[in-house]
Design an enzyme around this catalytic site. Structure first.
Site, mmCIF file in Angstrom:
data_model
loop_
_atom_site.group_PDB
_atom_site.id
_atom_site.type_symbol
_atom_site.label_atom_id
_atom_site.label_comp_id
_atom_site.label_asym_id
_atom_site.label_seq_id
_atom_site.Cartn_x
_atom_site.Cartn_y
_atom_site.Cartn_z
ATOM 1 N N HIS A 1 -10.402 3.968 -15.024
ATOM 2 C CA HIS A 1 -9.637 4.714 -14.026
ATOM 3 C C HIS A 1 -10.361 5.920 -13.410
ATOM 4 C CE1 HIS A 1 -6.180 5.841 -11.837
ATOM 5 N NE2 HIS A 1 -5.257 5.487 -12.698
ATOM 6 N N LYS B 1 15.443 -1.621 2.955
ATOM 7 C CA LYS B 1 15.094 -1.350 4.356
ATOM 8 C C LYS B 1 16.285 -1.633 5.269
ATOM 9 C CE LYS B 1 10.085 -1.959 4.674
ATOM 10 N NZ LYS B 1 9.032 -2.906 5.060
ATOM 11 N N GLU C 1 19.224 -1.225 4.630
ATOM 12 C CA GLU C 1 20.189 -0.122 4.473
ATOM 13 C C GLU C 1 19.576 1.204 4.955
ATOM 14 O OE1 GLU C 1 23.252 -0.017 3.514
ATOM 15 O OE2 GLU C 1 23.672 -1.911 2.489
ATOM 16 N N LYS C 2 18.402 1.101 5.575
ATOM 17 C CA LYS C 2 17.658 2.282 6.057
ATOM 18 C C LYS C 2 17.323 3.260 4.911
ATOM 19 C CE LYS C 2 18.796 1.928 10.900
ATOM 20 N NZ LYS C 2 18.993 0.477 10.724
ATOM 21 N N SER D 1 -0.484 9.709 -3.306
ATOM 22 C CA SER D 1 -1.873 9.730 -2.859
ATOM 23 C C SER D 1 -2.185 10.989 -2.050
ATOM 24 C CB SER D 1 -2.135 8.498 -1.996
ATOM 25 O OG SER D 1 -3.391 8.632 -1.366
ATOM 26 N N TYR E 1 7.054 10.872 -13.720
ATOM 27 C CA TYR E 1 5.821 11.009 -12.935
ATOM 28 C C TYR E 1 5.699 9.796 -12.035
ATOM 29 C CZ TYR E 1 0.672 11.508 -12.310
ATOM 30 O OH TYR E 1 -0.601 11.665 -11.813
ATOM 31 N N GLN F 1 3.867 3.005 -7.774
ATOM 32 C CA GLN F 1 4.056 1.859 -6.881
ATOM 33 C C GLN F 1 2.666 1.460 -6.398
ATOM 34 O OE1 GLN F 1 6.871 0.988 -3.275
ATOM 35 N NE2 GLN F 1 5.303 2.340 -2.517
ATOM 36 N N SER G 1 2.870 8.593 -9.043
ATOM 37 C CA SER G 1 1.672 9.102 -8.385
ATOM 38 C C SER G 1 1.817 9.059 -6.872
ATOM 39 C CB SER G 1 0.423 8.354 -8.850
ATOM 40 O OG SER G 1 0.701 6.996 -8.954
#
Length: 627
Positions: free
Chosen positions: A344, A424, A426-427, A457, A453, A556, A455
């Site tokens: 990593h 999406k 349901e906005k 970017s 937590y 994600q 992450s």
């Protein structure tokens, strides 16, 4: 000439070049990087206010009162906080990125736990349809060709620049993931990179039955080997490594970093060993040709494969078929399971996944090139002389690794009921929706919220890595408390759900613009250490320890490929949760430690699935509010 002027002089000759898709564009990367903004140091008062807000849902009122006093002391005009803040601001002026070196050292290179499970993520790829050695080697050959195709874009600086919300992103991580390796040290590790310069790597490492080979992947004219040529070379490797009784030298890389540093120095005393290790370190990447794992039914197939990618299954299986310090290791087993594990320190998930998406697309292409029929030299086997001392180091590493393997509980959940298209519609941001479902699942299991937590970017900034999105908010806490309460109407609950997802989206935007709190607080703490002043009480406070104890460590990592990344928990009583939201389904990998009686990956998967479905039914039963 000052530094800026010098850089401008250097940049000028290339300024006229139009970015083209093909051919070399020397200097393009440098130019792009220099145009990126520097990571800002957030305002001190803003961070302290937000820190207190972040603590509210996770600590008691009594603890919060105590912390408020410490914060008041820290933020006084002319006080400790201001002094450290000024130090950070000076550092930001002098460096390309005030955080990146510190982060690399504290988060990775000085971290002493094994990289296996504790740091290196794995990726599970869709199962391939081969069932034998022939298919395995053919797929491996095609995969290598795909890696080399991507490498050409990196070498020629023609890699398309990525954008997020219309802003160009730092591309530096792409230049760190090939031809690099981590080197163990007694207190701090280091990273070597052979991607540039005269000594550029021209070979990959292939491991089979714990035996390492150097495989040159370029012809003498500089053209990459074709799939057919690579297949022939891989067959030669396979046929000369059939013995299964070899010492698994690679297992040494799974040990605690201090123990491995000692063993590494020991191993390198021998000239042959040193040459072999250097060859592995300098290679473009590693290809691990694994033995098949025990058969399991298709419905749970992905979970053992995730474990296989993370640690190799232990010393009797494939853990010796790795060199875990290597940045990129692609794993291909005889039964069609495949994926990768990566070290990593040089990069986050997204660049790795972009490389993976490219390779997967590449492997689907029909083969057009006829291979030259020139016989290729035999790939070189890397020899190791195993002294009794090294043998004993290997045995110790095996024992420690097997304990870790037994302790890790990892589950892949493919959530089929809906994917990112539903939130999406349901906005609602799909990421916010999934994070809130995790909050709900955790609250239902444990009756309280925990530090979480996710992450974020920081690649909008030069050399940016990550900051933390704290998914547990006052709004998320209100929602999870109300969800199962009979006193609230569906309409009220749905409003709280929307408010919580909105709060998450706002925190995310704040984080990617360099305004989150975690790295700033870390910077203030490290600044105090660097100034040799005593560490402020704010950082010795129980609340700070609670805030940094992430029972939910999440990420994600979206991909075009139907894959899922996985990693271990970051605390003994926590979960590691990674997800890839596809259009109509979501891939989750959930990990926990068996040694903790309070955590259980399958139970978390069950509660997560229920939370996602309950949140959908809630939104469907309550008409959209006027929020």
């Amino acid at each position: 000439m000052d530094r800026k002027q010098k850089q401008a002089e250097k940049a000028r000759p290339y300024g006229l070049l139009k970015p083209a898709a093909l051919g070399k564009i020397p200097g393009r990367f440098q130019l792009h990087q220099e145009a990126l903004p520097h990571l800002p140091v957030p305002p001190l008062q803003q961070t302290l206010d937000r820190y207190l807000l972040a603590l509210q849902p996770i600590i008691s009122e009594e603890e919060l009162n105590h912390t408020q006093e410490l914060v008041a002391e820290f933020r006084k005009p002319g006080g400790v906080g201001e002094r450290l803040q000024k130090g950070l601001e000076r550092r930001a002026k002098k460096t390309d990125n005030w955080l990146s070196d510190w982060w690399l050292k504290t988060a990775y290179l000085e971290y002493r736990l094994p990289v296996v499970v504790h740091s290196s993520p794995g990726v599970v790829l869709p199962k391939q349809d081969f069932q034998d050695r022939q298919g395995q080697l053919r797929f491996a050959a095609k995969l290598i060709e795909g890696i080399l195709d991507f490498k050409t874009m990196i070498d020629n600086e023609t890699l398309p620049v990525e954008y997020m919300g219309g802003k160009p992103l730092c591309m530096n991580q792409y230049y760190q993931i090939l031809s690099s390796c981590r080197i163990p040290g007694p207190k701090r590790d280091s990273i070597v990179n052979y991607a540039k310069g005269k000594k550029q790597s021209r070979h990959i490492t292939v491991v089979h039955n714990f035996q390492f080979f150097e495989l040159d992947v370029y012809n003498s004219d500089g053209s990459p080997l074709t799939t057919d040529q690579l297949f022939i070379q891989l067959e030669k490797i396979w046929n000369t490594s059939l013995q299964t009784n070899k010492e698994p030298v690679g297992i040494l890389t799974t040990n605690h970093r201090n123990s491995w540093a000692k063993a590494y120095n020991n191993l390198l005393k021998d000239k042959t060993n040193k040459e072999s290790v250097r060859t592995i370190e300098k290679s473009i990447c590693t290809i691990c040709l694994d033995a098949p794992m025990p058969r399991v039914s298709d419905d749970i197939y992905k979970s053992p494969v995730a474990a296989q990618m993370l640690h190799g299954g232990g010393s009797r299986w494939n853990s010796g078929n790795r060199w875990f310090d290597k940045t990129l290791q692609f794993i291909i087993a005889e039964d069609g399971s495949c994926g990768l594990v990566y070290e990593h320190a040089p990069a986050e998930g997204p660049p790795i996944v972009a490389l993976l998406d490219h390779i997967v697309e590449y492997t689907k292409k029909p083969e057009l090139v006829r291979s030259p029929m020139i016989p290729l030299p035999m790939p070189k086997k890397l020899r190791f002389n195993i002294t009794p001392e090294i043998k004993s180091d290997i045995e110790k590493a095996k024992q420690n690794l097997n304990i870790m393997v037994e302790d890790l509980d990892v589950i892949v959940l493919v959530f089929h009921q809906f994917g990112k298209n539903y939130p999406k519609s349901e906005k609602i941001s799909p990421d916010a929706f999934i994070q809130l479902a995790l909050q709900l699942a955790y609250y239902r299991m444990y009756g309280h919220s925990c530090a979480t937590y996710e992450s974020a970017s920081l690649r909008m900034f030069r050399l940016g890595r990550t900051d933390t999105i704290r998914s547990t908010s006052i709004e998320s806490h209100k929602f999870v408390q109300s969800m199962d309460s009979p006193d609230k109407s569906d309409q009220e609950k749905a409003d709280l759900l929307r408010r919580a997802t909105q709060a998450h989206k706002e925190y995310t935007n704040m984080a990617i613009q360099g305004n989150a709190i975690d790295r700033h607080l870390l910077g203030l703490k490290l600044q105090a250490i660097e100034d040799l002043v005593s560490i402020p009480e704010l950082f010795m406070d129980t609340a700070y320890a609670v805030a940094m104890h992430f029972n939910l460590s999440t990420s994600q990592v979206p991909a075009k490929t139907d894959c899922v990344m996985c990693f271990g928990p970051v605390v003994p009583d926590g979960y590691g949760i990674c997800y890839n939201p596809m259009g109509e389904h979501i891939n989750f990998a959930i990990s926990a430690f068996n040694s903790c009686a309070d955590t259980n990956a399958a139970r978390m998967a069950h509660y997560l699935e229920k939370a996602l479905l309950d949140m959908r039914s809630l939104l469907q039963s309550a008409p959209k509010s006027k929020l």
